[in-house]
Design an enzyme around this catalytic site. Sequence first.
Site, PDB file in Angstrom:
ATOM      1  N   LYS A   1      31.497 -18.412 -40.825  1.00  0.00           N
ATOM      2  CA  LYS A   1      31.244 -19.739 -40.266  1.00  0.00           C
ATOM      3  C   LYS A   1      32.363 -20.726 -40.625  1.00  0.00           C
ATOM      4  O   LYS A   1      33.170 -20.477 -41.528  1.00  0.00           O
ATOM      5  CB  LYS A   1      29.878 -20.229 -40.761  1.00  0.00           C
ATOM      6  CG  LYS A   1      28.703 -19.386 -40.222  1.00  0.00           C
ATOM      7  CD  LYS A   1      27.367 -19.945 -40.692  1.00  0.00           C
ATOM      8  CE  LYS A   1      26.194 -19.163 -40.088  1.00  0.00           C
ATOM      9  NZ  LYS A   1      24.883 -19.735 -40.507  1.00  0.00           N
TER      10      LYS A   1
ATOM     11  N   PHE B   1      16.694 -28.521 -37.246  1.00  0.00           N
ATOM     12  CA  PHE B   1      18.097 -28.422 -37.662  1.00  0.00           C
ATOM     13  C   PHE B   1      19.039 -27.977 -36.536  1.00  0.00           C
ATOM     14  O   PHE B   1      20.235 -27.844 -36.747  1.00  0.00           O
ATOM     15  CB  PHE B   1      18.235 -27.484 -38.871  1.00  0.00           C
ATOM     16  CG  PHE B   1      17.737 -26.070 -38.639  1.00  0.00           C
ATOM     17  CD1 PHE B   1      18.487 -25.150 -37.925  1.00  0.00           C
ATOM     18  CD2 PHE B   1      16.514 -25.656 -39.169  1.00  0.00           C
ATOM     19  CE1 PHE B   1      18.045 -23.839 -37.733  1.00  0.00           C
ATOM     20  CE2 PHE B   1      16.060 -24.358 -38.978  1.00  0.00           C
ATOM     21  CZ  PHE B   1      16.828 -23.443 -38.244  1.00  0.00           C
TER      22      PHE B   1
ATOM     23  N   TYR C   1      22.532 -19.825 -30.576  1.00  0.00           N
ATOM     24  CA  TYR C   1      21.400 -20.173 -31.442  1.00  0.00           C
ATOM     25  C   TYR C   1      20.189 -20.660 -30.652  1.00  0.00           C
ATOM     26  O   TYR C   1      19.323 -21.364 -31.204  1.00  0.00           O
ATOM     27  CB  TYR C   1      21.824 -21.217 -32.473  1.00  0.00           C
ATOM     28  CG  TYR C   1      22.570 -20.631 -33.665  1.00  0.00           C
ATOM     29  CD1 TYR C   1      21.932 -19.747 -34.536  1.00  0.00           C
ATOM     30  CD2 TYR C   1      23.894 -20.955 -33.924  1.00  0.00           C
ATOM     31  CE1 TYR C   1      22.596 -19.205 -35.630  1.00  0.00           C
ATOM     32  CE2 TYR C   1      24.573 -20.422 -35.028  1.00  0.00           C
ATOM     33  CZ  TYR C   1      23.916 -19.548 -35.869  1.00  0.00           C
ATOM     34  OH  TYR C   1      24.565 -19.010 -36.957  1.00  0.00           O
TER      35      TYR C   1
ATOM     36  N   ASN D   1      26.296 -22.126 -44.788  1.00  0.00           N
ATOM     37  CA  ASN D   1      26.036 -20.956 -45.627  1.00  0.00           C
ATOM     38  C   ASN D   1      26.944 -19.763 -45.348  1.00  0.00           C
ATOM     39  O   ASN D   1      26.574 -18.614 -45.549  1.00  0.00           O
ATOM     40  CB  ASN D   1      24.553 -20.574 -45.553  1.00  0.00           C
ATOM     41  CG  ASN D   1      24.107 -20.234 -44.155  1.00  0.00           C
ATOM     42  OD1 ASN D   1      24.922 -20.213 -43.225  1.00  0.00           O
ATOM     43  ND2 ASN D   1      22.835 -19.941 -43.989  1.00  0.00           N
TER      44      ASN D   1
ATOM     45  N   GLU E   1      24.063  -9.869 -29.577  1.00  0.00           N
ATOM     46  CA  GLU E   1      25.064 -10.754 -30.187  1.00  0.00           C
ATOM     47  C   GLU E   1      26.467 -10.156 -30.098  1.00  0.00           C
ATOM     48  O   GLU E   1      27.444 -10.893 -29.920  1.00  0.00           O
ATOM     49  CB  GLU E   1      24.680 -11.045 -31.641  1.00  0.00           C
ATOM     50  CG  GLU E   1      23.440 -11.940 -31.737  1.00  0.00           C
ATOM     51  CD  GLU E   1      23.012 -12.239 -33.159  1.00  0.00           C
ATOM     52  OE1 GLU E   1      22.044 -12.996 -33.317  1.00  0.00           O
ATOM     53  OE2 GLU E   1      23.648 -11.727 -34.109  1.00  0.00           O
TER      54      GLU E   1
ATOM     55  N   THR F   1      19.253 -17.014 -46.822  1.00  0.00           N
ATOM     56  CA  THR F   1      19.733 -18.126 -45.997  1.00  0.00           C
ATOM     57  C   THR F   1      20.084 -19.327 -46.865  1.00  0.00           C
ATOM     58  O   THR F   1      21.117 -19.971 -46.661  1.00  0.00           O
ATOM     59  CB  THR F   1      18.639 -18.520 -44.976  1.00  0.00           C
ATOM     60  OG1 THR F   1      18.252 -17.356 -44.247  1.00  0.00           O
ATOM     61  CG2 THR F   1      19.148 -19.580 -44.011  1.00  0.00           C
TER      62      THR F   1
ATOM     63  N   ARG G   1      26.668 -15.393 -49.759  1.00  0.00           N
ATOM     64  CA  ARG G   1      26.188 -16.776 -49.743  1.00  0.00           C
ATOM     65  C   ARG G   1      26.131 -17.370 -51.150  1.00  0.00           C
ATOM     66  O   ARG G   1      26.405 -18.551 -51.343  1.00  0.00           O
ATOM     67  CB  ARG G   1      24.840 -16.846 -49.026  1.00  0.00           C
ATOM     68  CG  ARG G   1      25.037 -16.810 -47.500  1.00  0.00           C
ATOM     69  CD  ARG G   1      23.775 -16.526 -46.753  1.00  0.00           C
ATOM     70  NE  ARG G   1      23.881 -16.843 -45.332  1.00  0.00           N
ATOM     71  CZ  ARG G   1      22.949 -16.516 -44.439  1.00  0.00           C
ATOM     72  NH1 ARG G   1      21.869 -15.867 -44.810  1.00  0.00           N
ATOM     73  NH2 ARG G   1      23.104 -16.839 -43.170  1.00  0.00           N
TER      74      ARG G   1
ATOM     75  N   HIS H   1      27.000 -15.641 -40.669  1.00  0.00           N
ATOM     76  CA  HIS H   1      25.873 -15.239 -39.822  1.00  0.00           C
ATOM     77  C   HIS H   1      25.808 -13.720 -39.832  1.00  0.00           C
ATOM     78  O   HIS H   1      26.841 -13.055 -39.899  1.00  0.00           O
ATOM     79  CB  HIS H   1      26.075 -15.717 -38.379  1.00  0.00           C
ATOM     80  CG  HIS H   1      25.109 -15.067 -37.418  1.00  0.00           C
ATOM     81  ND1 HIS H   1      23.829 -15.527 -37.243  1.00  0.00           N
ATOM     82  CD2 HIS H   1      25.221 -13.947 -36.656  1.00  0.00           C
ATOM     83  CE1 HIS H   1      23.200 -14.738 -36.385  1.00  0.00           C
ATOM     84  NE2 HIS H   1      24.022 -13.775 -36.011  1.00  0.00           N
TER      85      HIS H   1
HETATM   86  P1  IDP Z   1      19.920 -16.588 -41.148  1.00  0.00           P
HETATM   87  O1  IDP Z   1      21.315 -17.098 -40.816  1.00  0.00           O
HETATM   88  O2  IDP Z   1      19.795 -16.220 -42.598  1.00  0.00           O
HETATM   89  O3  IDP Z   1      19.462 -15.492 -40.224  1.00  0.00           O
HETATM   90  P2  IDP Z   1      18.147 -18.376 -39.671  1.00  0.00           P
HETATM   91  O4  IDP Z   1      16.772 -18.748 -40.102  1.00  0.00           O
HETATM   92  O5  IDP Z   1      18.297 -17.440 -38.524  1.00  0.00           O
HETATM   93  O6  IDP Z   1      18.923 -17.833 -40.970  1.00  0.00           O
HETATM   94  O7  IDP Z   1      18.899 -19.741 -39.359  1.00  0.00           O
HETATM   95  C1  IDP Z   1      20.129 -19.738 -38.655  1.00  0.00           C
HETATM   96  C2  IDP Z   1      21.067 -20.724 -39.334  1.00  0.00           C
HETATM   97  O8  IDP Z   1      20.546 -22.052 -39.194  1.00  0.00           O
HETATM   98  C3  IDP Z   1      21.206 -20.557 -40.859  1.00  0.00           C
HETATM   99  O9  IDP Z   1      22.133 -19.542 -41.219  1.00  0.00           O
HETATM  100  C4  IDP Z   1      21.686 -21.916 -41.270  1.00  0.00           C
HETATM  101  O10 IDP Z   1      23.067 -22.135 -40.984  1.00  0.00           O
HETATM  102  C5  IDP Z   1      20.851 -22.806 -40.362  1.00  0.00           C
HETATM  103  N1  IDP Z   1      19.575 -23.182 -41.001  1.00  0.00           N
HETATM  104  C6  IDP Z   1      18.465 -22.406 -41.187  1.00  0.00           C
HETATM  105  N2  IDP Z   1      17.478 -23.075 -41.807  1.00  0.00           N
HETATM  106  C7  IDP Z   1      17.958 -24.333 -42.001  1.00  0.00           C
HETATM  107  C8  IDP Z   1      17.398 -25.520 -42.590  1.00  0.00           C
HETATM  108  O11 IDP Z   1      16.252 -25.541 -43.068  1.00  0.00           O
HETATM  109  N3  IDP Z   1      18.211 -26.628 -42.616  1.00  0.00           N
HETATM  110  C9  IDP Z   1      19.476 -26.633 -42.094  1.00  0.00           C
HETATM  111  N4  IDP Z   1      20.032 -25.544 -41.531  1.00  0.00           N
HETATM  112  C10 IDP Z   1      19.294 -24.408 -41.482  1.00  0.00           C
HETATM  113 MG    MG Z   2      19.062 -15.556 -38.191  1.00  0.00          MG
END
Ligand code: IDP
Ligand code: MG
Length: 139
Positions: free
Chosen positions: A7, A55, A47, A110, A124, A89, A100, A113
């Site tokens: 990212k 978010f 996304y 973070n 994807e 995450t 991470r 992806h």
């Molecule tokens: P993942 O990347 O671990 O699969 P997902 O739940 O699919 O997590 O969320 C996609 C992306 O959205 C996360 O990697 C992060 O960048 C962002 N994200 C997820 N949850 C939050 C949140 O609670 N606040 C802000 N950003 C979030």
């Molecule tokens: Mg995800």
Amino acid sequence: RTLSIIKPDAVAKNVIGGVTAKLEGAGLRILASKMVRLTEAQAKAFYAVHAERGFYNDLVKFMTEGPVVVQVLEGENAVAANRAIMGATNPEKADAGTIRKEFATNIERNAVHGSDAAETAKEEIAFFFSTAELAALAR
Ligand code: IDP
Ligand code: MG
């Protein structure tokens, strides 16, 4: 196979190599790799599953703020192996030694992806790489 994205936060931190070393160290092989700057439309589409989340708009803004590295990873149980080396995450909850834990800033910024299942990995990968492009890179 699975899709990884380094990212914008990690690219800006100059840790493309550090992240990639973790992926390779986890037994994953880089099958295809390119640096791209996502458009707003691309980030929104990628996304789309999170469109209703609070978010979402911030996430789209973050993912378009600078270049990313999109990579197709190959290996035994590639989806799970990638998720394991990525860590949780929220980096505060990520295990020691994960990408991470080492490179993320917060739950949004973070570092990486990773596809969450075999079916999403297929979709994807196709989002970023054509069949011909992947075939040309086969070893
Ligand atoms: P993942 O990347 O671990 O699969 P997902 O739940 O699919 O997590 O969320 C996609 C992306 O959205 C996360 O990697 C992060 O960048 C962002 N994200 C997820 N949850 C939050 C949140 O609670 N606040 C802000 N950003 C979030
Ligand atoms: Mg995800």
